[in-house]
Design a protein around this motif. Structure first.
Motif, PDB file in Angstrom:
ATOM      1  N   ARG A   1       1.286  -1.341  -0.028  1.00  0.00           N
ATOM      2  CA  ARG A   1      -0.028   0.108   0.049  1.00  0.00           C
ATOM      3  C   ARG A   1       0.766   1.560  -0.282  1.00  0.00           C
ATOM      4  O   ARG A   1       0.674   2.793  -0.214  1.00  0.00           O
ATOM      5  N   PHE A   2       2.000   1.216  -0.093  1.00  0.00           N
ATOM      6  CA  PHE A   2       3.291   1.909  -0.153  1.00  0.00           C
ATOM      7  C   PHE A   2       3.253   2.391  -0.747  1.00  0.00           C
ATOM      8  O   PHE A   2       3.612   3.734  -1.330  1.00  0.00           O
ATOM      9  N   LEU A   3       3.821   1.598  -2.213  1.00  0.00           N
ATOM     10  CA  LEU A   3       3.819   2.697  -3.273  1.00  0.00           C
ATOM     11  C   LEU A   3       2.531   1.935  -4.422  1.00  0.00           C
ATOM     12  O   LEU A   3       3.227   2.657  -5.980  1.00  0.00           O
ATOM     13  N   SER A   4       1.885   1.778  -4.309  1.00  0.00           N
ATOM     14  CA  SER A   4       0.553   1.487  -4.642  1.00  0.00           C
ATOM     15  C   SER A   4      -0.393   2.337  -5.440  1.00  0.00           C
ATOM     16  O   SER A   4       0.042   3.913  -4.569  1.00  0.00           O
ATOM     17  N   GLY A   5      -0.280   2.437  -6.727  1.00  0.00           N
ATOM     18  CA  GLY A   5      -1.085   3.712  -7.415  1.00  0.00           C
ATOM     19  C   GLY A   5       0.121   4.693  -8.393  1.00  0.00           C
ATOM     20  O   GLY A   5       0.093   4.625  -9.570  1.00  0.00           O
ATOM     21  N   ILE A   6       1.546   4.835  -7.324  1.00  0.00           N
ATOM     22  CA  ILE A   6       1.822   5.498  -8.017  1.00  0.00           C
ATOM     23  C   ILE A   6       3.710   4.959  -8.852  1.00  0.00           C
ATOM     24  O   ILE A   6       2.988   3.833  -9.105  1.00  0.00           O
ATOM     25  N   LYS A   7       3.397   5.519 -10.212  1.00  0.00           N
ATOM     26  CA  LYS A   7       4.470   5.187 -11.155  1.00  0.00           C
ATOM     27  C   LYS A   7       5.782   5.404 -10.336  1.00  0.00           C
ATOM     28  O   LYS A   7       6.880   6.231 -11.450  1.00  0.00           O
ATOM     29  N   HIS A   8       6.700   4.375  -9.897  1.00  0.00           N
ATOM     30  CA  HIS A   8       7.671   4.811  -9.429  1.00  0.00           C
ATOM     31  C   HIS A   8       9.057   3.570 -10.278  1.00  0.00           C
ATOM     32  O   HIS A   8       8.162   2.714 -11.188  1.00  0.00           O
ATOM     33  N   LEU A   9       9.988   3.594 -10.163  1.00  0.00           N
ATOM     34  CA  LEU A   9      10.942   3.543 -10.714  1.00  0.00           C
ATOM     35  C   LEU A   9      11.473   1.830 -10.546  1.00  0.00           C
ATOM     36  O   LEU A   9      12.031   1.067 -11.479  1.00  0.00           O
ATOM     37  N   ASN A  10      10.817   1.702 -10.026  1.00  0.00           N
ATOM     38  CA  ASN A  10      10.764   0.233  -9.242  1.00  0.00           C
ATOM     39  C   ASN A  10       9.663  -1.327 -10.391  1.00  0.00           C
ATOM     40  O   ASN A  10       9.004  -1.197  -9.624  1.00  0.00           O
ATOM     41  N   ARG A  11      10.867  -0.741 -11.074  1.00  0.00           N
ATOM     42  CA  ARG A  11       9.507  -2.358 -12.240  1.00  0.00           C
ATOM     43  C   ARG A  11      10.189  -3.624 -13.117  1.00  0.00           C
ATOM     44  O   ARG A  11       9.612  -3.376 -13.711  1.00  0.00           O
ATOM     45  N   LEU A  12      10.472  -3.958 -11.250  1.00  0.00           N
ATOM     46  CA  LEU A  12      10.795  -5.097 -12.067  1.00  0.00           C
ATOM     47  C   LEU A  12      10.188  -6.708 -12.022  1.00  0.00           C
ATOM     48  O   LEU A  12      10.490  -7.291 -13.379  1.00  0.00           O
ATOM     49  N   GLU A  13       9.427  -6.305 -11.785  1.00  0.00           N
ATOM     50  CA  GLU A  13       8.324  -7.471 -11.930  1.00  0.00           C
ATOM     51  C   GLU A  13       7.638  -6.886 -13.239  1.00  0.00           C
ATOM     52  O   GLU A  13       7.864  -8.355 -14.217  1.00  0.00           O
ATOM     53  N   ASN A  14       7.805  -5.960 -13.605  1.00  0.00           N
ATOM     54  CA  ASN A  14       7.043  -5.172 -15.291  1.00  0.00           C
ATOM     55  C   ASN A  14       8.323  -6.123 -16.402  1.00  0.00           C
ATOM     56  O   ASN A  14       7.790  -6.525 -17.264  1.00  0.00           O
ATOM     57  N   VAL A  15       9.349  -5.760 -15.833  1.00  0.00           N
ATOM     58  CA  VAL A  15      10.350  -6.248 -17.169  1.00  0.00           C
ATOM     59  C   VAL A  15      10.795  -8.312 -16.676  1.00  0.00           C
ATOM     60  O   VAL A  15      10.736  -8.319 -17.839  1.00  0.00           O
ATOM     61  N   MET A  16      10.641  -8.305 -15.247  1.00  0.00           N
ATOM     62  CA  MET A  16      10.461  -9.946 -15.624  1.00  0.00           C
ATOM     63  C   MET A  16       9.318 -10.453 -16.623  1.00  0.00           C
ATOM     64  O   MET A  16       9.159 -11.861 -17.281  1.00  0.00           O
ATOM     65  N   ALA A  17       7.726 -10.173 -16.438  1.00  0.00           N
ATOM     66  CA  ALA A  17       6.982 -10.221 -16.951  1.00  0.00           C
ATOM     67  C   ALA A  17       6.988 -10.494 -18.496  1.00  0.00           C
ATOM     68  O   ALA A  17       6.237 -11.006 -19.765  1.00  0.00           O
ATOM     69  N   LYS A  18       7.192  -9.183 -19.215  1.00  0.00           N
ATOM     70  CA  LYS A  18       7.502  -8.837 -20.235  1.00  0.00           C
ATOM     71  C   LYS A  18       9.094 -10.298 -20.933  1.00  0.00           C
ATOM     72  O   LYS A  18       8.235 -10.481 -21.539  1.00  0.00           O
ATOM     73  N   ARG A  19      10.086 -10.635 -19.673  1.00  0.00           N
ATOM     74  CA  ARG A  19      10.521 -11.817 -20.602  1.00  0.00           C
ATOM     75  C   ARG A  19       9.574 -12.857 -20.741  1.00  0.00           C
ATOM     76  O   ARG A  19      10.071 -13.891 -21.759  1.00  0.00           O
ATOM     77  N   PHE A  20       8.471 -13.207 -19.884  1.00  0.00           N
ATOM     78  CA  PHE A  20       7.608 -14.205 -20.291  1.00  0.00           C
ATOM     79  C   PHE A  20       6.833 -14.311 -21.427  1.00  0.00           C
ATOM     80  O   PHE A  20       6.192 -15.265 -21.363  1.00  0.00           O
TER      81      PHE A  20
END
Length: 275
Positions: free
Chosen positions: A138-157
């Protein structure tokens, strides 16, 4: 591509920048036409909200300086549909994870070519289900922060046959796609997942929800079977607009009248600068 760093024509930042070291910052990706930034108020509001959430808020003078630079120096350089990316980090300083008490922000602004989503909007796309879950925080939800490793990993698959992948949280609830928000229509009602615990509150998602005269919008916690029972499905972000979904993991969906109606109404609002 043209880049500015701290309002100067530049293509490099310090190796000690906390954005590089820790992803300590936020970013926005804005669709822009000559004389017109689309949804600029919503993008800047989310940028400032994210900076405040991370404990490095912009002052009023900093907000005015950024707005003035966009209007006076970036917009005159736009001759065709483009993308303007704004990255703001905490800058240099601090020992380890501990942030400096007073930060000097790094402000990076780039002008990039716009991707062409016209064919996707017309013909629809296929989605898969990502094996990479989205963390709830909940501290990071909603905002477009620079920590996007989950999206990077998902893109790899992501396989070449699929345009996007649906991402679930640890409770197997729908959140969003890798780079877009998710909507569906069931019996004339518009649904989209809640983003209170994870995901990015997209500016186009916000515009769709707030500009609805014709549809009831339901926001909540939903599982994948709910989505698979939908009449129509579409995805959105500020660059692609509304893109119909015609297939999810082998199950076909029609491009329905509600999706087309929303495409037309939102495009009209974009053209008239109503965001």
């Amino acid at each position: 591509m043209t880049w500015f760093v701290n309002y100067r024509l530049e293509e490099s930042v310090s190796v000690a920048d906390r954005g590089l070291a820790y992803g300590d910052g936020v970013f926005e990706t804005i669709r822009v036409f000559p004389l017109n930034f689309l949804q600029i108020s919503d993008h800047l509001s989310r940028l400032y909200r994210g900076l405040s959430r991370l404990g490095m808020p912009f002052s009023l003078d900093q907000k005015n300086a950024l707005s003035d630079f966009l209007d006076q120096h970036i917009l005159p350089l736009i001759y065709d549909e483009s993308v303007v990316k704004i990255i703001v980090s905490r800058g240099e300083g601090g020992r380890g994870y501990l942030a400096p008490e007073h930060c000097i922000h790094s402000i990076i602004i780039g002008i990039l070519p716009a991707p062409d989503y016209q064919d996707h909007r017309a013909k629809g796309v296929s989605l898969s289900l990502s094996p990479v879950p989205i963390s709830s925080n909940r501290f990071l939800s909603g905002i477009k922060h620079l920590n996007r490793l989950e999206n990077v990993m998902a893109k790899r698959f992501l396989k070449a046959a699929d345009f996007e992948a649906i991402m679930l949280n640890e409770r197997q609830e729908l959140v969003e796609c890798i780079q877009s928000n998710l909507f569906w229509v069931e019996k004339g009602i518009l649904y989209t997942p809640s983003l209170h615990q994870s995901g990015v509150q997209g500016t186009y998602r916000k515009a769709i929800i707030e500009n609805q005269d014709s549809y009831t919008v339901q926001i909540g916690d939903y599982s994948l079977p709910v989505l698979m029972a939908a009449d129509e499905v579409f995805i959105t972000n500020s660059l692609m607009g509304i893109v119909p979904v015609i297939r999810i993991t082998g199950t076909s969906f029609p491009i329905g009248i509600h999706t087309r109606k929303l495409q037309i109404s939102m495009q009209a609002k974009d053209m008239h600068g109503v965001h």
